[in-house]
Scaffold this motif. Structure first.
Motif, PDB file in Angstrom:
ATOM      1  N   ALA A 179       0.836  -1.203   0.000  1.00 45.99           N
ATOM      2  CA  ALA A 179       0.000   0.000   0.000  1.00 45.99           C
ATOM      3  C   ALA A 179       0.870   1.251   0.000  1.00 45.99           C
ATOM      4  N   ARG A 180       1.939   1.230   0.783  1.00 47.67           N
ATOM      5  CA  ARG A 180       2.854   2.379   0.820  1.00 47.67           C
ATOM      6  C   ARG A 180       3.541   2.571  -0.527  1.00 47.67           C
ATOM      7  N   LEU A 181       3.997   1.482  -1.131  1.00 45.38           N
ATOM      8  CA  LEU A 181       4.638   1.578  -2.441  1.00 45.38           C
ATOM      9  C   LEU A 181       3.653   2.041  -3.506  1.00 45.38           C
ATOM     10  N   GLY A 182       2.440   1.557  -3.419  1.00 44.40           N
ATOM     11  CA  GLY A 182       1.416   1.945  -4.386  1.00 44.40           C
ATOM     12  C   GLY A 182       1.064   3.417  -4.315  1.00 44.40           C
ATOM     13  N   ALA A 183       1.244   4.018  -3.165  1.00 42.25           N
ATOM     14  CA  ALA A 183       0.903   5.434  -2.994  1.00 42.25           C
ATOM     15  C   ALA A 183       1.744   6.341  -3.886  1.00 42.25           C
ATOM     16  N   ASP A 184       2.929   5.893  -4.282  1.00 44.17           N
ATOM     17  CA  ASP A 184       3.799   6.684  -5.167  1.00 44.17           C
ATOM     18  C   ASP A 184       3.642   6.312  -6.637  1.00 44.17           C
ATOM     19  N   ALA A 185       2.672   5.479  -6.964  1.00 43.27           N
ATOM     20  CA  ALA A 185       2.515   5.015  -8.342  1.00 43.27           C
ATOM     21  C   ALA A 185       2.289   6.156  -9.322  1.00 43.27           C
ATOM     22  N   GLY A 186       1.551   7.165  -8.918  1.00 42.73           N
ATOM     23  CA  GLY A 186       1.284   8.285  -9.820  1.00 42.73           C
ATOM     24  C   GLY A 186       2.552   8.958 -10.295  1.00 42.73           C
ATOM     25  N   HIS A 187       3.524   9.109  -9.415  1.00 44.06           N
ATOM     26  CA  HIS A 187       4.802   9.716  -9.789  1.00 44.06           C
ATOM     27  C   HIS A 187       5.561   8.824 -10.775  1.00 44.06           C
ATOM     28  N   ARG A 188       5.541   7.523 -10.510  1.00 50.79           N
ATOM     29  CA  ARG A 188       6.246   6.604 -11.412  1.00 50.79           C
ATOM     30  C   ARG A 188       5.571   6.553 -12.779  1.00 50.79           C
ATOM     31  N   LEU A 189       4.245   6.530 -12.790  1.00 52.48           N
ATOM     32  CA  LEU A 189       3.519   6.516 -14.063  1.00 52.48           C
ATOM     33  C   LEU A 189       3.774   7.793 -14.861  1.00 52.48           C
ATOM     34  N   ALA A 190       3.809   8.927 -14.177  1.00 47.41           N
ATOM     35  CA  ALA A 190       4.080  10.200 -14.857  1.00 47.41           C
ATOM     36  C   ALA A 190       5.495  10.208 -15.431  1.00 47.41           C
ATOM     37  N   PHE A 191       6.447   9.685 -14.683  1.00 52.07           N
ATOM     38  CA  PHE A 191       7.820   9.608 -15.182  1.00 52.07           C
ATOM     39  C   PHE A 191       7.863   8.767 -16.446  1.00 52.07           C
ATOM     40  N   GLN A 192       7.257   7.595 -16.426  1.00 55.26           N
ATOM     41  CA  GLN A 192       7.258   6.730 -17.608  1.00 55.26           C
ATOM     42  C   GLN A 192       6.577   7.414 -18.784  1.00 55.26           C
ATOM     43  N   ALA A 193       5.442   8.040 -18.550  1.00 61.03           N
ATOM     44  CA  ALA A 193       4.656   8.665 -19.628  1.00 61.03           C
ATOM     45  C   ALA A 193       5.382   9.848 -20.261  1.00 61.03           C
ATOM     46  N   ALA A 194       6.376  10.404 -19.579  1.00 62.45           N
ATOM     47  CA  ALA A 194       7.120  11.545 -20.120  1.00 62.45           C
ATOM     48  C   ALA A 194       8.061  11.147 -21.255  1.00 62.45           C
ATOM     49  N   PHE A 195       8.198   9.845 -21.504  1.00 56.87           N
ATOM     50  CA  PHE A 195       9.130   9.358 -22.530  1.00 56.87           C
ATOM     51  C   PHE A 195       8.378   8.665 -23.640  1.00 56.87           C
ATOM     52  N   PRO A 196       8.830   8.865 -24.881  1.00 57.23           N
ATOM     53  CA  PRO A 196       8.132   8.258 -26.020  1.00 57.23           C
ATOM     54  C   PRO A 196       8.401   6.758 -26.135  1.00 57.23           C
ATOM     55  N   VAL A 197       7.460   6.089 -26.758  1.00 54.68           N
ATOM     56  CA  VAL A 197       7.608   4.670 -27.057  1.00 54.68           C
ATOM     57  C   VAL A 197       8.665   4.512 -28.128  1.00 54.68           C
TER      58      VAL A 197
END
Length: 197
Positions: A179-197
């Motif tokens: 649950a604690r790790l999941g709370a930071d998922a938004g930051h990780r998803l945003a980081f990934q989405a900032a880069f092109p496929v």
């Protein structure tokens, strides 16, 4: 330096908030050699970061449990490397990258004990899945706050057996961590989405 290689370099080294740990040097070099898509590098970095948290938690909670921390971290850092060969699976579903990633790593001289994570990371459901396999699979889910009850149950059982504790004790402790790790998922998803496929 091309734009893609510049973006790959940023995915591998950029500072983030909260901070994401860098990938192991051997993996960063491999991704550069393969001209990996920047989004793949960002994804691997996010999953690796979660794996560090998981293995450090396991080590602190279960100091007597024998498991290969470095194998888990390598597995998390390379689990989707087959998407270099199947980039369509970066933006959509597919599992062709799993066997392809294992073969790619084997061809590059990675031992079968570490290359296996590219093929087993999807869920740790293989007969004889180890604690290491389960930790990589969990990291690959929880980085984006996805919880998979069956997978987590297998990890709970493995940890409880290894530590001689009751499964409910392990469940409560693992649930709190995830649950604690999941709370930071938004930051990780945003980081990934900032880069092109």
């Amino acid at each position: 330096m091309t734009l893609t290689s510049e973006l790959l370099d940023r995915a591998l080294t950029a500072s983030t908030d909260p901070p994401l740990r860098p990938l192991p040097l051997e993996v960063a070099l491999l991704l550069r050699e393969l001209a990996a898509p920047p989004r793949l590098a960002a994804h691997l970095r996010a999953v690796h970061d979660v794996a560090v948290e998981l293995v450090d938690w396991v080590r602190a909670r279960h100091p007597g449990l024998a498991f290969d921390r470095e194998a888990v971290l390598f597995g998390a850092a390379t689990h989707d490397v087959g998407k270099v060969l199947h980039p369509e699976e970066l933006a959509g579903p597919g599992s062709a990258h799993e066997a392809a990633g294992r073969e790619l790593l084997l061809r590059r001289g990675v031992g079968a004990d570490r290359a296996r994570f590219a093929a087993t990371h999807a869920g740790g459901e293989e007969p004889g899945a180890t604690v290491e396999d389960l930790l990589v699979a969990v990291a690959d889910k929880v980085w984006k706050d996805k919880r998979v009850a069956g997978l987590e149950d297998r990890l709970v059982r493995a940890l409880a057996e290894g530590a001689g504790r009751e499964p409910w004790e392990e469940f409560l402790a693992l649930d709190e961590l995830l649950a604690r790790l999941g709370a930071d998922a938004g930051h990780r998803l945003a980081f990934q989405a900032a880069f092109p496929v």
